[in-house]
Design an enzyme around this catalytic site. Structure first.
Site, mmCIF file in Angstrom:
data_model
loop_
_atom_site.group_PDB
_atom_site.id
_atom_site.type_symbol
_atom_site.label_atom_id
_atom_site.label_comp_id
_atom_site.label_asym_id
_atom_site.label_seq_id
_atom_site.Cartn_x
_atom_site.Cartn_y
_atom_site.Cartn_z
ATOM 1 N N ARG A 1 0.993 -1.159 -0.005
ATOM 2 C CA ARG A 1 -0.083 -0.010 -0.221
ATOM 3 C C ARG A 1 0.924 1.369 0.030
ATOM 4 N NH1 ARG A 1 -0.781 1.916 5.408
ATOM 5 N NH2 ARG A 1 -0.089 0.659 6.849
ATOM 6 N N THR B 1 5.026 -8.676 5.498
ATOM 7 C CA THR B 1 4.936 -10.002 5.087
ATOM 8 C C THR B 1 5.313 -10.422 3.716
ATOM 9 O OG1 THR B 1 2.678 -9.962 4.706
ATOM 10 C CG2 THR B 1 3.217 -10.853 6.779
ATOM 11 N N LYS C 1 6.600 4.066 3.764
ATOM 12 C CA LYS C 1 7.208 2.846 3.269
ATOM 13 C C LYS C 1 8.045 3.180 2.038
ATOM 14 C CE LYS C 1 3.130 -0.179 3.955
ATOM 15 N NZ LYS C 1 3.599 -1.101 4.593
#
Length: 986
Positions: free
Chosen positions: A717, A828, A722
């Site tokens: 996302r 993950t 990030k």
């Protein structure tokens, strides 16, 4: 009833066959009327001749009804279970022929389409219904076994379950992929094409939901008694479209053609209340009355384990209002919207995942969603506990039989809701209910970002859930007593600090019984006798307040210094306005920690941050509560099924397929990592996957890419932490350097790359949407530059989801996990990439730390600041001491020059500039880490040129990924938090 002939593809071997009525596995459905207790022996939908023989069923009967007495029916059900459990669960292995019959049966007798054609959508639905029949056999047997065993069961509550497609995963776990492929071939279709008709279930967004789905797969595979609970979102998060303006959102349509995997349980529904008021009854009990009532209805989805009969349940709630809430009088009066208002208010609760919460209406809807999940799930869990307990219910046994896991803070209302049910409905004392609740509930923390640690307006919660606020206030009082008992009242500053940090209620005054504990003695000030005298004179004497002499004083002042009355009045007007009171808030994460018996992080570094920073005060008070449970992913979906070519190679070299269940065996690949034969096979499998992705990208984006280039992927996302912005800035720098070189120099200095992005920016997250726009603008420029050609491509894959991930990850060679250190809880996708032989470039953040330890530091490209350095670097920036790298400044200027179009990127670039201010000062340290990042990327190019070495690194990544199976994680939860044991069907 006449049989309807359906048209099959002309190349089908069964094209000339009609769809006759088919044989079926039969089951009892009890039916009781007021005059007679009867049972209907009704045929289900799966053809199995072996079972017919054992059940003495007529071989050509597709739908048989027997009318028998109630006692006879019960005895036949008992005999059916006892005599045929082994046959139905073990001996039943359908061949292609019986599967063809089953698919035909469903196409005719349980159709969702008209019978004129049998095209791919119809083929998918009939195939899914056929598979569901096989699942239901094991599903019902699992449920019956749990009922009889009455062992402790875990319940996993999550606002998200990002399941992906079900068909291939289900037949893979059932070991029926071969027979189904053959059957569909007889019907003129390829299994892959049929499977591609399935839409992804739009029940999640990112890692939170994908983790929950991996956990369900592992729970079933490992035979743990467990269920999942979530909401059935009609329109999902949103469907993402990429246009020249960037990201656009529209409603998901995943339920438009129905969902063949779910079974609606109209008989399983529970009341959920909002608003109203709390009154005290004559019995002294509190009663929550009035308000708005809706019903939560269960939709069940079977979750099969791998190579096991165990099939557990994911129960999803939809919401509706009673029919009588439809105002027929208003409707017939022409007030159509008003007539439907109550029904619409109920149904919209489950319309959209994470509705925008900028408005009070959005906030209210989100809180309604969270409470619906908690209330309906707990009512269901309690009903099951009471049923299994029989006539005598011992509530002390509840935590012995039930474990509730809250996946992040969204299900926090489980705590006050369980308390409400136990006290107000079941009649338990506060002490007993609190003890039971704390022993039952546990909390998984997924974030260290302050904005993600939910805080709800107390005023909103008071209005929507008045009884729960009373309970939360009492829990807060319990916590205050605990804090005072721990720290005492001698050091009032320390006590005040702890209360401010730890209380569940923020900006709320202490309850009356504690009002005096923080009262500090007033400071005395020495005043000289002269000052006292002046004060008395100006104050109008001993018993005056000065008001009577106001005019005289003002006149005296005017005479003395020339200041007139009007100037004094102006000064009065310039006094600062009073500071508004801060909002009263309920801190959900604090409530989770207080109300549960365990708190876990999801990676080693994250769990340490949780203990040392996020919940440090609680850790000092209750160190035994805090644990680490490093995330994992299911190796079934994420390598065995999505990467069959590589899976076959692994099985060949290890010598067994046991690695799918025991991933520790993957470590055996290490001894073959430099073997030329293995490396050749490994590269061929990777290239085959890249060819598939190249075709997919062309179809979805129109861009052509070379499968001989390095596939460099960042899919997650879109969020500033990030750092997709760091990635695209690196690409811009690479592109600029290429443009400054001759063709020969470019070829010598750069390895060809396809840089792939995917992910959704939340609809109201403006900066994230700017990042998406920027990536697509860079791609539009680079991909059409004839000088660059295949040396560099930039692709943004629209509407990234699980199915896209299952295609991209097996083809990946470099994957970017480059969040600001200390800000990613775990991740993950990094595990999935490593498992598929992809080499990671990243910071020491989240699970990257452990992945690097397992695969080896030489097989991981590391860059960037460390987590413990971040606070100091931000302070340095605020003090104006940060000096940006010239290469970073060069990139910003290049972007501002209009190289990627006319769009104004000042707001985006401005977030990376300045030393302070909201949305400024490069909070996520893109500029700080940029030089380290591009230098690390140069090492990537260098390593990729040596394909033998690169392939060895790839193999070692797969070999070292064994720790990151969700099977390992679930074993740890079961042992350390839930205290449950496997319950395997025999």
């Amino acid at each position: 009833m006449a049989s309807t002939t359906m048209r099959l593809p002309t190349n089908s071997t069964a094209a000339t066959d009609s769809f006759p009525r088919r044989n079926s596995i039969s089951a009892f459905i009890n039916y009781r009327s007021s005059s007679l207790s009867k049972s209907l022996f009704i045929g289900s939908t799966f053809n199995c001749r072996a079972l017919y023989r054992n059940l003495n069923l007529t071989s050509r009967t597709s739908f048989s009804v027997k009318c028998v007495s109630g006692s006879e029916a019960k005895q036949q059900v008992k005999d059916l279970h006892q005599q045929d459990a082994t046959t139905s669960l073990t001996a039943f292995a359908p061949d292609a022929s019986s599967i063809v019959s089953s698919i035909k049966y469903h196409a005719e007798f349980t159709p969702l389409f008209s019978p004129e054609k049998f095209e791919l959508p119809q083929a998918y639905t009939a195939t899914a219904q056929s598979v569901r029949d096989a699942l239901i056999i094991n599903w019902n047997a699992t449920y019956d076994y749990y009922e009889k065993l009455n062992a402790k069961q875990a319940y996993y509550l999550s606002m998200e379950f990002l399941q992906g497609r079900t068909l291939l995963n289900a037949i893979g776990n059932l070991e029926l992929a071969g027979p189904y492929a053959e059957a569909l071939s007889h019907l003129g279709y390829k299994l892959e094409n049929v499977a591609n008709q399935e839409p992804d279930a739009a029940l999640g967004n990112g890692g939170l939901g994908r983790l929950a789905s991996c956990f369900l797969d592992s729970l079933a595979t490992l035979n743990y008694p467990a269920w999942g609970y979530g909401l059935r979102y009609k329109y999902g998060l949103f469907k993402q479209r990429i246009t020249k303006d960037g990201q656009e959102e529209s409603a998901e349509d995943w339920l438009e053609m129905g969902n063949p995997w779910e079974i609606i349980r109209n008989d399983v529904s529970y009341p959920v209340r909002f608003y109203g008021k709390v009154v005290s009854g004559s019995d002294g009990k509190k009663h929550w009355v009035g308000g708005e009532d809706i019903r939560a209805v269960a939709h069940d989805v079977p979750i099969p384990g791998y190579k096991t009969k165990t099939t557990i349940n994911l129960r999803l709630w939809s919401t509706k209002a009673a029919s009588e809430d439809f105002d027929l009088y208003a409707f017939n009066s022409g007030k159509h919207v008003e007539a439907y208002e109550a029904l619409a208010n109920a149904e919209k609760i489950c319309y959209v995942l994470y509705p925008g919460d900028e408005s009070i209406e959005g906030k209210t809807l989100r809180l309604k969603q969270q409470y619906t999940l908690c209330s309906a799930s707990l009512q269901d869990i309690i009903a099951r506990f009471e049923r299994r307990s029989g006539a005598s219910v011992n509530w002390e046994e509840f935590p012995v039989k039930v474990a509730v896991q809250m996946n992040d803070t969204h299900p926090t209302l489980c705590i006050p809701e369980l308390m409400r049910i136990l006290i107000d409905i079941k009649g338990l004392s506060w002490k007993d209910a609190w003890n039971i609740t704390q022993r039952t509930v546990a909390y998984t923390n997924h974030t260290v970002l302050p904005e993600a640690l939910e805080k709800w307006s107390m005023d909103l919660m008071q209005k929507l859930l008045p009884r729960h606020v009373e309970i939360i206030e009492m829990i807060d009082e319990e916590l205050i007593r605990t804090i005072i008992a721990e720290y005492g009242t001698a050091d009032s500053d320390l006590l005040e600090k702890k209360l401010k940090e730890m209380r569940i209620l923020e900006n709320v005054e202490l309850p009356a019984e504690f009002a005096d504990i923080l009262v500090k003695p007033k400071e005395t000030v020495d005043i000289s006798s002269e000052e006292v005298q002046i004060s008395e004179e100006e104050g109008g004497g001993e018993d005056g307040d000065g008001n009577d002499d106001e005019v005289e004083v003002e006149e005296a002042v005017t005479e003395k210094d020339g200041t007139d009355k009007s100037s004094i009045e102006n000064k009065k007007e310039e006094l600062p306005e009073p500071v508004p009171e801060p909002p009263k808030l309920v801190r959900m994460a604090n409530l989770c920690v207080v109300g549960g018996h365990a708190v876990n992080g999801v990676a080693e570094i994250h769990s340490e941050i949780v203990k040392d920073d996020v919940f440090n005060a609680f850790y000092k008070l209750w160190p035994e509560k805090f644990q680490n449970k490093t995330n994992g992913v299911t190796p079934r979906r994420w390598i065995r099924f999505c990467n069959p070519d590589l899976s076959k190679i692994i099985t060949q070299w290890i010598g067994t397929e046991d690695w799918v269940l025991n991933t520790e065996k993957l470590a055996e690949l290490r001894k073959f990592a430099d073997n030329e034969d293995l490396q050749k096979q490994w590269r061929e499998a990777k290239r085959n996957n890249k060819v598939k992705v190249a075709a997919f990208l062309r179809e979805k984006t129109g861009y052509s890419v070379s499968p001989d280039a390095m596939f460099d992927i960042q899919v997650k996302r879109i969020h500033e932490y990030k750092r997709q912005l760091l990635n695209i800035f690196g690409i811009v720098y690479r592109y600029k350097k290429m443009k400054e070189m001759s063709a020969a120099e470019r070829k010598e200095n750069f390895v060809p790359r396809v840089c792939i992005f995917g992910g959704k920016a939340f609809a109201t997250y403006v900066q994230a949407k700017r990042i998406v726009k920027f990536i697509t603008d860079v791609g539009a420029t680079v991909n059409h530059d004839p000088e660059i050609g295949d040396l560099l491509k930039v692709i943004f894959v629209p509407d990234y989801n699980v199915s896209v991930a299952e295609m991209l990850i097996p083809a990946s060679e470099l994957s970017q996990h480059i969040s600001t250190a200390g800000m990613e809880a775990s991740g993950t996708s990094n595990m999935k990439f490593a498992m598929n032989g992809c080499i990671l470039i990243g910071t020491l953040d989240g699970a990257n730390v452990e992945i690097r330890e397992e695969v080896g530091a030489d097989n991981f490209f590391l860059f960037g600041a460390k987590a413990h350095e971040i606070a100091g670097l931000r302070k340095e920036r605020a003090e104006g001491k940060f000096v940006p790298d010239p290469r970073f400044e060069e990139v910003k200027e290049f972007v501002r020059s209009g190289a990627f179009g006319s769009y104004n990127y000042d707001e985006l670039i401005g977030s990376l500039e300045g030393n302070e201010g909201f949305g400024r000062a490069d909070y996520f340290l893109v500029g700080k880490d940029f030089p380290s990042y591009i230098e690390c990327q140069e090492k990537v190019d260098e390593a990729y040129r040596d394909q033998r070495k690169w392939t060895e690194m790839s193999i070692l990544n797969t070999a070292g990924s064994f720790k990151f199976s969700s099977d390992r994680t679930i074993h740890e939860y079961a042992r350390d938090i839930w205290n449950i044991e496997p319950a395997k069907l025999q």
